[in-house]
Design a protein around this motif. Structure first.
Motif, PDB file in Angstrom:
ATOM      1  N   MET A   1       0.894  -1.154   0.000  1.00  9.42           N
ATOM      2  CA  MET A   1       0.000   0.000   0.000  1.00  9.42           C
ATOM      3  C   MET A   1       0.935   1.208   0.000  1.00  9.42           C
ATOM      4  O   MET A   1       1.608   1.464   1.006  1.00  9.42           O
ATOM      5  CB  MET A   1      -0.867   0.021   1.261  1.00  9.42           C
ATOM      6  CG  MET A   1      -1.951  -1.042   1.296  1.00  9.42           C
ATOM      7  SD  MET A   1      -3.158  -0.846  -0.028  1.00  9.42           S
ATOM      8  CE  MET A   1      -4.006   0.620   0.525  1.00  9.42           C
ATOM      9  N   PRO A   2       1.020   1.942  -1.110  1.00  8.40           N
ATOM     10  CA  PRO A   2       2.037   3.001  -1.175  1.00  8.40           C
ATOM     11  C   PRO A   2       1.694   4.148  -0.231  1.00  8.40           C
ATOM     12  O   PRO A   2       0.544   4.559  -0.154  1.00  8.40           O
ATOM     13  CB  PRO A   2       1.957   3.462  -2.622  1.00  8.40           C
ATOM     14  CG  PRO A   2       0.572   3.119  -3.053  1.00  8.40           C
ATOM     15  CD  PRO A   2       0.173   1.896  -2.301  1.00  8.40           C
ATOM     16  N   ASP A   3       2.683   4.628   0.562  1.00 13.22           N
ATOM     17  CA  ASP A   3       2.403   5.892   1.235  1.00 13.22           C
ATOM     18  C   ASP A   3       3.396   6.983   0.867  1.00 13.22           C
ATOM     19  O   ASP A   3       3.362   8.067   1.436  1.00 13.22           O
ATOM     20  CB  ASP A   3       2.220   5.750   2.750  1.00 13.22           C
ATOM     21  CG  ASP A   3       3.233   4.818   3.360  1.00 13.22           C
ATOM     22  OD1 ASP A   3       2.865   4.094   4.282  1.00 13.22           O
ATOM     23  OD2 ASP A   3       4.392   4.808   2.886  1.00 13.22           O
ATOM     24  N   SER A   4       4.268   6.693  -0.083  1.00 16.21           N
ATOM     25  CA  SER A   4       5.016   7.787  -0.689  1.00 16.21           C
ATOM     26  C   SER A   4       5.321   7.387  -2.126  1.00 16.21           C
ATOM     27  O   SER A   4       5.174   6.219  -2.504  1.00 16.21           O
ATOM     28  CB  SER A   4       6.312   8.051   0.079  1.00 16.21           C
ATOM     29  OG  SER A   4       7.391   7.392  -0.568  1.00 16.21           O
ATOM     30  N   ILE A   5       5.724   8.352  -2.928  1.00 17.17           N
ATOM     31  CA  ILE A   5       5.977   8.028  -4.330  1.00 17.17           C
ATOM     32  C   ILE A   5       7.248   7.200  -4.491  1.00 17.17           C
ATOM     33  O   ILE A   5       7.547   6.730  -5.576  1.00 17.17           O
ATOM     34  CB  ILE A   5       6.077   9.296  -5.203  1.00 17.17           C
ATOM     35  CG1 ILE A   5       7.132  10.254  -4.660  1.00 17.17           C
ATOM     36  CG2 ILE A   5       4.739   9.989  -5.330  1.00 17.17           C
ATOM     37  CD1 ILE A   5       7.422  11.407  -5.603  1.00 17.17           C
ATOM     38  N   PHE A   6       7.984   6.988  -3.382  1.00 18.06           N
ATOM     39  CA  PHE A   6       9.190   6.164  -3.496  1.00 18.06           C
ATOM     40  C   PHE A   6       8.943   4.717  -3.129  1.00 18.06           C
ATOM     41  O   PHE A   6       9.871   3.923  -3.055  1.00 18.06           O
ATOM     42  CB  PHE A   6      10.307   6.768  -2.640  1.00 18.06           C
ATOM     43  CG  PHE A   6      10.680   8.156  -3.089  1.00 18.06           C
ATOM     44  CD1 PHE A   6      11.293   8.351  -4.326  1.00 18.06           C
ATOM     45  CD2 PHE A   6      10.381   9.263  -2.316  1.00 18.06           C
ATOM     46  CE1 PHE A   6      11.611   9.627  -4.755  1.00 18.06           C
ATOM     47  CE2 PHE A   6      10.698  10.534  -2.745  1.00 18.06           C
ATOM     48  CZ  PHE A   6      11.319  10.723  -3.973  1.00 18.06           C
ATOM     49  N   ASP A   7       7.670   4.369  -2.861  1.00 15.37           N
ATOM     50  CA  ASP A   7       7.359   2.965  -2.595  1.00 15.37           C
ATOM     51  C   ASP A   7       7.167   2.208  -3.903  1.00 15.37           C
ATOM     52  O   ASP A   7       6.590   2.721  -4.846  1.00 15.37           O
ATOM     53  CB  ASP A   7       6.055   2.862  -1.791  1.00 15.37           C
ATOM     54  CG  ASP A   7       6.255   3.281  -0.354  1.00 15.37           C
ATOM     55  OD1 ASP A   7       7.425   3.321   0.080  1.00 15.37           O
ATOM     56  OD2 ASP A   7       5.253   3.574   0.321  1.00 15.37           O
ATOM     57  N   SER A   8       7.659   0.969  -3.895  1.00 13.39           N
ATOM     58  CA  SER A   8       7.366   0.107  -5.032  1.00 13.39           C
ATOM     59  C   SER A   8       5.916  -0.344  -4.922  1.00 13.39           C
ATOM     60  O   SER A   8       5.387  -0.501  -3.822  1.00 13.39           O
ATOM     61  CB  SER A   8       8.267  -1.120  -5.015  1.00 13.39           C
ATOM     62  OG  SER A   8       9.598  -0.720  -5.251  1.00 13.39           O
ATOM     63  N   VAL A   9       5.292  -0.537  -6.047  1.00 11.82           N
ATOM     64  CA  VAL A   9       3.913  -1.022  -6.037  1.00 11.82           C
ATOM     65  C   VAL A   9       3.739  -2.067  -7.120  1.00 11.82           C
ATOM     66  O   VAL A   9       4.637  -2.324  -7.916  1.00 11.82           O
ATOM     67  CB  VAL A   9       2.894   0.116  -6.293  1.00 11.82           C
ATOM     68  CG1 VAL A   9       2.841   1.075  -5.135  1.00 11.82           C
ATOM     69  CG2 VAL A   9       3.194   0.826  -7.599  1.00 11.82           C
ATOM     70  N   ARG A  10       2.552  -2.645  -7.114  1.00 10.47           N
ATOM     71  CA  ARG A  10       2.245  -3.591  -8.161  1.00 10.47           C
ATOM     72  C   ARG A  10       0.886  -3.235  -8.761  1.00 10.47           C
ATOM     73  O   ARG A  10      -0.038  -2.883  -8.038  1.00 10.47           O
ATOM     74  CB  ARG A  10       2.192  -4.992  -7.561  1.00 10.47           C
ATOM     75  CG  ARG A  10       2.197  -6.047  -8.631  1.00 10.47           C
ATOM     76  CD  ARG A  10       1.721  -7.307  -8.050  1.00 10.47           C
ATOM     77  NE  ARG A  10       2.824  -8.176  -7.648  1.00 10.47           N
ATOM     78  CZ  ARG A  10       2.653  -9.493  -7.577  1.00 10.47           C
ATOM     79  NH1 ARG A  10       1.492 -10.041  -7.835  1.00 10.47           N
ATOM     80  NH2 ARG A  10       3.650 -10.243  -7.192  1.00 10.47           N
TER      81      ARG A  10
END
Ligand SMILES: Nc1ncnc2c1ncn2[C@@H]1O[C@H](COP(=O)(O)OP(=O)(O)O)[C@@H](O)[C@H]1O
Ligand SMILES: [Mg+2]
Lengths: 305, 274
Positions: A244-253
């Protein structure tokens, strides 16, 4: 006498036959498009709906971030993280693409003249033709190290990377549609405003943009639809890890990337397989709604005009 | 031959009046669309405060002449002009002249009514807002007053006062054309150019707009192109006849229609040209 007169009217010459054949071909072309869409819809529904009806917990699907379809003892099918991944990447992509594409469309449509304009239009169309895997490649091998250097983060494959890549990818097609919308504004509006002493900027902002508003909204909506549906570039640039991204630097799917990556490894008919089709139905529904909205907005213009 | 003669045929009355500044004065104005020459050394002096009509067969350069007076022709990249145009004594191509200011002074009404795709109210205020940077500080009441005044002047107020927020495109052609005149009024241009303003209207609309133009006489210098001989005769004080990019004759309207000085003028007035 009479017979020959009737014969004159019944001249089925070659044009008549060509006309009939072309009519038939066009009909087949048109109807096959519709049949294909229906076929696809029936196919994904058939594969996914059983699962929706029997196995899946709809509430879990939309509210749980745990996508663990391969877990031995307790597989869970929460798509929230995937939806959040797709939404965050698409959202950032629009933040990038909307100013770029509207700016480019305004420049090409209202300010550039002659050669510059033609060259720019060709360039934009060429950009639109770049395959998505190439964009993914740019994300992996150029954006990734740049982001790591620039922001001092451990991984550069994240929402930022995928969003920028997707934004650049969607911008050309949005530019083309937005420019069409500007071109559809009759020139006598511009002439009228200029004759009253409006500068080019004033003409653009006070007359052309309001008049083209619906077309511009449609351009953005189609861009959003493109963002939701894009797979390869997002798969490569987003990091492809469930978060669950909480910043734009998190990887997501992303939803799409999940289907692409997992479908090959599942047994046909298994729960996992059906769960992936459920994701497909969900995506299909969203893009359908977005395209429908864009279409209705565009229709709105025609009615007004 | 035609242009050298045209000066001679102008009446003495005009000559003595010349001390008063002319509203529009051109000096050897030539204009090219690409390689095609549409105006040939046009010398004209159009007096302030009266209605001058311009007649001539289709394609003789009437619209081209009008469109050069407020420099709207420059929208086309391939237009080239030579010669001089003065509006109220100012060379409009002069280095210190801004074309926005020219267009503020010289309002234009087009053949096809072309209201902007905005509300009726915003149409009336459009030019005003362009030219008065302070307009935001004016209250709504002040703007309302401007709108009402302009619409009253074109005899449109009573018909539209209850639907000022509706799109202008919903009005009839006649009302649209009146609106196109009304939107010029708030910036108080000195010159109004009208290019066949009634040709898209039915007879009743034509009459109404003609009447309106007559009403505006005196406050503005009006140059009106018309295809309609009767209209030129009824509604103008002086008349210019053009043929193939040149001015053939420029005199009092009455005189032109009674005793034209040139054979071409006579032929045209009697309907021997298209
Ligand atoms: N935009 C244009 N590009 C090229 N030629 C033009 C253009 N506008 C007018 N012309 C030509 O210039 C001549 C004069 O046109 P115009 O001024 O419109 O005549 P009028 O208004 O008297 O009918 C015509 O021969 C016309 O074909
Ligand atoms: Mg014309």
């Amino acid at each position: 006498m009479e017979a020959s007169a009737a014969g004159d009217f019944d001249r089925r010459n070659s044009s008549w036959y060509v006309d009939k054949v072309v009519q038939a071909l066009v009909f087949i072309g048109g109807i096959s498009g519709i049949l294909c869409i229906l076929g696809i819809f029936v196919f994904i529904s058939k594969e996914g709906f059983g699962f929706i009806a029997n196995t899946i917990d709809i509430k879990e699907f939309f509210t749980s971030p745990n996508w663990r379809p391969t877990s031995e003892e307790n597989p869970t099918y929460g798509a929230l993280a995937l939806i959040a991944g797709t939404a965050s990447v698409t959202g950032l992509a629009m933040v990038v693409a909307v100013p770029f594409s509207l700016g480019a469309a305004i420049y090409i449509g209202e300010f550039a003249r002659g050669k510059t304009r033609e060259v720019l239009k060709v360039l934009v169309e060429m950009l639109a033709a770049i395959p998505s895997v190439v964009w993914g490649f740019i994300g992996l091998s150029i954006m990734n190290p740049v982001i790591i250097d620039l922001f001092d983060v451990p991984v550069g494959l994240n929402v930022l990377n995928a969003g920028v890549i997707l934004g650049l990818m969607a911008a050309p097609i949005m530019t083309t549609i937005a420019e069409d919308a500007l071109k559809a504004v009759p020139d006598h509006y511009r002439e009228a405003a200029e004759a009253m002493g409006a500068t080019r900027w004033q003409v653009t902002f006070r007359v052309v943009l309001p008049a083209a508003k619906n077309g511009l909204v449609a351009a953005v909506l189609l861009g959003v639809g493109r963002g939701f549906g894009e797979t390869m570039a997002v798969l490569m640039a987003s990091g492809h890890s469930i978060n669950m991204p909480d910043s734009i630097f998190d990887s997501v799917r992303a939803l799409t990337a999940t289907i692409a990556a997992e479908l090959g490894e599942t047994a046909v008919g298994s729960d996992h397989y059906q769960a992936l089709f459920t994701l497909g139905i969900f995506l299909f529904a969203i893009t359908f709604v977005i395209n429908l909205a864009a279409d209705l907005v565009l229709r709105g213009i025609r009615k007004e005009a | 031959m035609a242009e050298s003669a045209s000066n001679v045929t102008r009446t003495d009355a005009i000559e003595t009046d010349a001390i008063k500044t002319d509203a529009i004065k051109t000096d050897k104005l030539s204009l090219w669309y690409g390689n095609f020459q549409a105006l040939f050394d046009v010398d004209l002096a159009i007096k302030q405060g009266i209605i001058t009509s311009m007649i001539g067969p289709s394609g003789c350069g009437k619209s081209t002449f009008l469109r050069s007076i407020n420099r709207i022709n420059e929208r086309l990249g391939y237009v080239r002009t030579r010669g001089k145009i003065e509006v109220l004594g100012h060379d409009i191509y002069g280095p210190e002249v801004e074309k926005v200011q020219v267009r503020k002074q010289v309002g234009m009404v087009f053949q096809r009514p072309n209201p902007l795709p905005l509300s009726i109210r915003d149409n009336v205020l459009f030019a005003y807002r362009l030219h008065d940077p302070q307009h935001r500080r004016k209250g709504k009441a002040a703007l309302d007053e401007i709108v009402e005044k302009a619409l009253r002047q074109v005899l449109l107020w009573d018909t539209v006062k209850d639907r000022l927020q509706r799109p202008a495109g919903l009005l009839s052609l006649e009302e649209q054309q009146k609106l196109c005149i009304a939107r010029l009024i708030p910036v108080q241009p000195r010159v109004l150019l009208m290019d066949e303003p009634c040709s898209a209207l039915d007879p009743a609309g034509t009459e109404a707009v003609e009447e309106l133009i007559w009403e505006l006489r005196g406050d503005y210098t009006i140059l009106i192109v018309t295809h309609n001989m009767a209209q030129a005769r009824r509604a103008s004080e002086e008349c210019i006849f053009m043929l193939m990019g040149k001015v053939v004759e420029h005199t009092d309207t009455a005189q032109m229609f009674v005793t034209p000085q040139h054979e071409e003028t006579a032929n045209y007035i009697e309907g021997r040209y298209g």
